[in-house]
Design an enzyme around this catalytic site. Structure first.
Site, PDB file in Angstrom:
ATOM      1  N   GLY A  12      23.137 -56.461  34.252  1.00  0.00           N
ATOM      2  CA  GLY A  12      23.402 -56.450  35.697  1.00  0.00           C
ATOM      3  C   GLY A  12      23.228 -55.059  36.278  1.00  0.00           C
ATOM      4  O   GLY A  12      23.867 -54.695  37.262  1.00  0.00           O
ATOM      5  N   ALA A  13      22.313 -54.292  35.685  1.00  0.00           N
ATOM      6  CA  ALA A  13      22.221 -52.868  36.015  1.00  0.00           C
ATOM      7  C   ALA A  13      21.406 -52.586  37.270  1.00  0.00           C
ATOM      8  O   ALA A  13      21.296 -51.441  37.690  1.00  0.00           O
ATOM      9  CB  ALA A  13      21.627 -52.100  34.834  1.00  0.00           C
ATOM     10  N   GLY A  53      17.034 -43.343  31.696  1.00  0.00           N
ATOM     11  CA  GLY A  53      17.124 -44.782  31.946  1.00  0.00           C
ATOM     12  C   GLY A  53      15.883 -45.511  31.461  1.00  0.00           C
ATOM     13  O   GLY A  53      14.756 -45.061  31.671  1.00  0.00           O
ATOM     14  N   VAL A  60      19.736 -62.862  31.353  1.00  0.00           N
ATOM     15  CA  VAL A  60      20.727 -62.910  30.274  1.00  0.00           C
ATOM     16  C   VAL A  60      21.270 -64.319  30.026  1.00  0.00           C
ATOM     17  O   VAL A  60      22.009 -64.540  29.062  1.00  0.00           O
ATOM     18  CB  VAL A  60      21.903 -61.927  30.522  1.00  0.00           C
ATOM     19  CG1 VAL A  60      21.411 -60.491  30.513  1.00  0.00           C
ATOM     20  CG2 VAL A  60      22.644 -62.246  31.815  1.00  0.00           C
ATOM     21  N   SER A 137      37.864 -59.530  36.010  1.00  0.00           N
ATOM     22  CA  SER A 137      38.181 -59.536  37.449  1.00  0.00           C
ATOM     23  C   SER A 137      39.687 -59.624  37.624  1.00  0.00           C
ATOM     24  O   SER A 137      40.410 -60.050  36.707  1.00  0.00           O
ATOM     25  CB  SER A 137      37.521 -60.763  38.094  1.00  0.00           C
ATOM     26  OG  SER A 137      37.937 -60.915  39.434  1.00  0.00           O
ATOM     27  N   TYR A 150      34.415 -69.795  39.161  1.00  0.00           N
ATOM     28  CA  TYR A 150      34.415 -68.332  39.022  1.00  0.00           C
ATOM     29  C   TYR A 150      35.693 -67.855  38.337  1.00  0.00           C
ATOM     30  O   TYR A 150      35.635 -67.111  37.354  1.00  0.00           O
ATOM     31  CB  TYR A 150      34.257 -67.661  40.389  1.00  0.00           C
ATOM     32  CG  TYR A 150      34.261 -66.157  40.303  1.00  0.00           C
ATOM     33  CD1 TYR A 150      33.125 -65.463  39.896  1.00  0.00           C
ATOM     34  CD2 TYR A 150      35.404 -65.413  40.593  1.00  0.00           C
ATOM     35  CE1 TYR A 150      33.126 -64.077  39.793  1.00  0.00           C
ATOM     36  CE2 TYR A 150      35.419 -64.023  40.490  1.00  0.00           C
ATOM     37  CZ  TYR A 150      34.274 -63.366  40.087  1.00  0.00           C
ATOM     38  OH  TYR A 150      34.280 -61.991  39.968  1.00  0.00           O
ATOM     39  N   ILE A 183      35.412 -54.835  45.291  1.00  0.00           N
ATOM     40  CA  ILE A 183      34.506 -53.697  45.151  1.00  0.00           C
ATOM     41  C   ILE A 183      33.290 -53.977  46.032  1.00  0.00           C
ATOM     42  O   ILE A 183      32.642 -55.032  45.877  1.00  0.00           O
ATOM     43  CB  ILE A 183      34.037 -53.526  43.685  1.00  0.00           C
ATOM     44  CG1 ILE A 183      35.231 -53.528  42.709  1.00  0.00           C
ATOM     45  CG2 ILE A 183      33.186 -52.268  43.541  1.00  0.00           C
ATOM     46  CD1 ILE A 183      36.235 -52.422  42.866  1.00  0.00           C
TER      47      ILE A 183
HETATM   48  P1  NAI Z   1      25.967 -57.641  42.080  1.00  0.00           P
HETATM   49  O1  NAI Z   1      25.395 -58.917  42.562  1.00  0.00           O
HETATM   50  O2  NAI Z   1      25.806 -56.432  42.912  1.00  0.00           O
HETATM   51  O3  NAI Z   1      25.469 -57.310  40.624  1.00  0.00           O
HETATM   52  C1  NAI Z   1      25.355 -58.291  39.640  1.00  0.00           C
HETATM   53  C2  NAI Z   1      24.088 -58.050  38.905  1.00  0.00           C
HETATM   54  O4  NAI Z   1      23.948 -59.009  37.864  1.00  0.00           O
HETATM   55  C3  NAI Z   1      22.872 -58.169  39.827  1.00  0.00           C
HETATM   56  O5  NAI Z   1      22.034 -57.075  39.623  1.00  0.00           O
HETATM   57  C4  NAI Z   1      22.239 -59.446  39.352  1.00  0.00           C
HETATM   58  O6  NAI Z   1      20.855 -59.464  39.547  1.00  0.00           O
HETATM   59  C5  NAI Z   1      22.625 -59.436  37.878  1.00  0.00           C
HETATM   60  N1  NAI Z   1      22.467 -60.749  37.289  1.00  0.00           N
HETATM   61  C6  NAI Z   1      22.986 -61.916  37.735  1.00  0.00           C
HETATM   62  N2  NAI Z   1      22.573 -62.917  36.979  1.00  0.00           N
HETATM   63  C7  NAI Z   1      21.781 -62.395  36.020  1.00  0.00           C
HETATM   64  C8  NAI Z   1      21.030 -62.931  34.958  1.00  0.00           C
HETATM   65  N3  NAI Z   1      21.010 -64.237  34.729  1.00  0.00           N
HETATM   66  N4  NAI Z   1      20.346 -62.090  34.160  1.00  0.00           N
HETATM   67  C9  NAI Z   1      20.354 -60.767  34.389  1.00  0.00           C
HETATM   68  N5  NAI Z   1      21.020 -60.191  35.403  1.00  0.00           N
HETATM   69  C10 NAI Z   1      21.718 -60.997  36.210  1.00  0.00           C
HETATM   70  O7  NAI Z   1      27.515 -57.944  41.821  1.00  0.00           O
HETATM   71  P2  NAI Z   1      28.717 -57.008  41.395  1.00  0.00           P
HETATM   72  O8  NAI Z   1      29.743 -57.171  42.428  1.00  0.00           O
HETATM   73  O9  NAI Z   1      28.255 -55.678  41.009  1.00  0.00           O
HETATM   74  O10 NAI Z   1      29.228 -57.814  40.114  1.00  0.00           O
HETATM   75  C11 NAI Z   1      29.121 -57.320  38.795  1.00  0.00           C
HETATM   76  C12 NAI Z   1      30.191 -57.972  37.959  1.00  0.00           C
HETATM   77  O11 NAI Z   1      31.475 -57.566  38.463  1.00  0.00           O
HETATM   78  C13 NAI Z   1      30.186 -59.500  38.040  1.00  0.00           C
HETATM   79  O12 NAI Z   1      30.500 -60.027  36.783  1.00  0.00           O
HETATM   80  C14 NAI Z   1      31.278 -59.799  39.037  1.00  0.00           C
HETATM   81  O13 NAI Z   1      31.835 -61.060  38.852  1.00  0.00           O
HETATM   82  C15 NAI Z   1      32.269 -58.698  38.686  1.00  0.00           C
HETATM   83  N6  NAI Z   1      33.248 -58.444  39.712  1.00  0.00           N
HETATM   84  C16 NAI Z   1      32.883 -57.999  40.959  1.00  0.00           C
HETATM   85  C17 NAI Z   1      33.842 -57.762  41.925  1.00  0.00           C
HETATM   86  C18 NAI Z   1      33.500 -57.262  43.287  1.00  0.00           C
HETATM   87  O14 NAI Z   1      34.386 -57.229  44.160  1.00  0.00           O
HETATM   88  N7  NAI Z   1      32.274 -56.852  43.552  1.00  0.00           N
HETATM   89  C19 NAI Z   1      35.268 -58.010  41.655  1.00  0.00           C
HETATM   90  C20 NAI Z   1      35.541 -58.454  40.316  1.00  0.00           C
HETATM   91  C21 NAI Z   1      34.563 -58.666  39.399  1.00  0.00           C
END
Ligand code: NAI
Length: 252
Positions: A12-13, A53, A60, A137, A150, A183
């Site tokens: 998820g980078a 990087g 995934v 989370s 979720y 976040i």
């Molecule tokens: P985001 O949407 O900005 O980043 C998530 C990343 O995961 C994206 O780059 C996306 O393309 C990637 N991704 C999703 N499915 C994928 C797949 N099948 N294969 C490869 N990459 C994939 O979201 P965020 O907010 O940065 O979330 C990251 C993690 O943090 C998640 O697990 C989310 O549930 C968790 N989280 C986020 C919170 C928030 O408030 N933003 C709060 C609590 C947990």
């Protein structure tokens, strides 16, 4: 430079929390393998990684793709010292509203992805030890209404973290979870945009935390880097809540 000459794999980078973690680990010296689906966004994130990087385009949730790509990546970029499982998404809906496909997609992305990667990363790490950080989370501890799959997936991530910690302890593999609150990332912004009053939803999220604001990916990255580092050498199977005090407050 706690990660000098270390190798980190971050899923998820390409955005949000994963991107923030990748950049922070690189800042502290790691070579970072940035894993995600979107090549251009990953390249952008990699450009912030101080020349350390490496982009790995990979879905995934696709076990066959992971199996065909990851062993070569390990051979080329090295055995991970650090793994951060940040890939995730939010599939909204109460349990009775979710299709089976939506339920499966939620668990495939947030939970089963860890299984797919671990099949290949873990055996490589066992002889050397290392550190794995999952992104769970605040929803691992308390549920949001209308978000059944979720919160269930995040509860499962927390328990999986503990199970992996027990199984990795004898090999020197530490496994911990970071549990973020609100976040501000593209994911959360998308959630706000889907609400009737997006600005109100965003200010509500800020006000919900005693610290009076939403967190940033950098806030989470600090916790990830700590747990991944030798500063946390005696910490495994636990969780670090990064929520501005959200869960500390008793509702009044
Ligand atoms: P985001 O949407 O900005 O980043 C998530 C990343 O995961 C994206 O780059 C996306 O393309 C990637 N991704 C999703 N499915 C994928 C797949 N099948 N294969 C490869 N990459 C994939 O979201 P965020 O907010 O940065 O979330 C990251 C993690 O943090 C998640 O697990 C989310 O549930 C968790 N989280 C986020 C919170 C928030 O408030 N933003 C709060 C609590 C947990």
């Amino acid at each position: 430079m706690r990660f000098e000459s270390k190798v980190a794999y971050v899923t998820g980078a390409s955005s949000g929390i994963g991107r923030g973690a990748a950049v922070r680990l690189a800042e502290e010296g790691a070579t970072v393998v940035l894993i995600g689906r979107r090549a251009a966004a990953l390249e952008e994130a990699a450009a912030e990684c101080h020349g350390r990087g490496v982009v790995l385009v990979l879905d995934v949730t696709d076990g066959a793709a992971v199996a065909s790509v990851l062993p070569d990546a390990i051979a080329e970029h090295g055995v991970p010292d650090v793994v951060v499982h940040a890939a995730g998404e939010t599939v909204l809906g109460a349990l009775d509203e979710l299709t089976e496909q939506e339920w499966d997609r939620q668990f495939d992305t947030n939970l089963k992805s860890i299984y797919h990667l671990n099949r290949h990363l873990w055996p490589a790490m066992v002889p050397l030890g290392g550190s794995i950080v999952t992104i769970a989370s605040t929803a691992s501890f308390g549920a949001f209404p209308g978000d059944a799959a979720y919160v269930a997936s995040k509860g499962a991530v927390l328990m999986l973290t503990k199970a992996m910690a027990l199984d990795g302890a004898s090999s020197g593999i530490r496994v911990n979870a970071v549990c973020p609150g609100f976040i501000l990332t593209p994911n959360l912004q998308g959630y706000f945009d889907g609400q009737a009053d997006p600005a109100g939803a965003a200010s509500g999220a800020s006000a919900a935390a005693p610290l009076g604001r939403m967190g940033t990916p950098a806030d989470v990255a600090g916790a990830v880097a700590f747990l991944a580092s030798d500063d946390a050498a005696f910490i495994t199977g636990t969780s670090l809540i990064v929520d501005g005090g959200l869960l500390a407050r008793v509702p009044t």
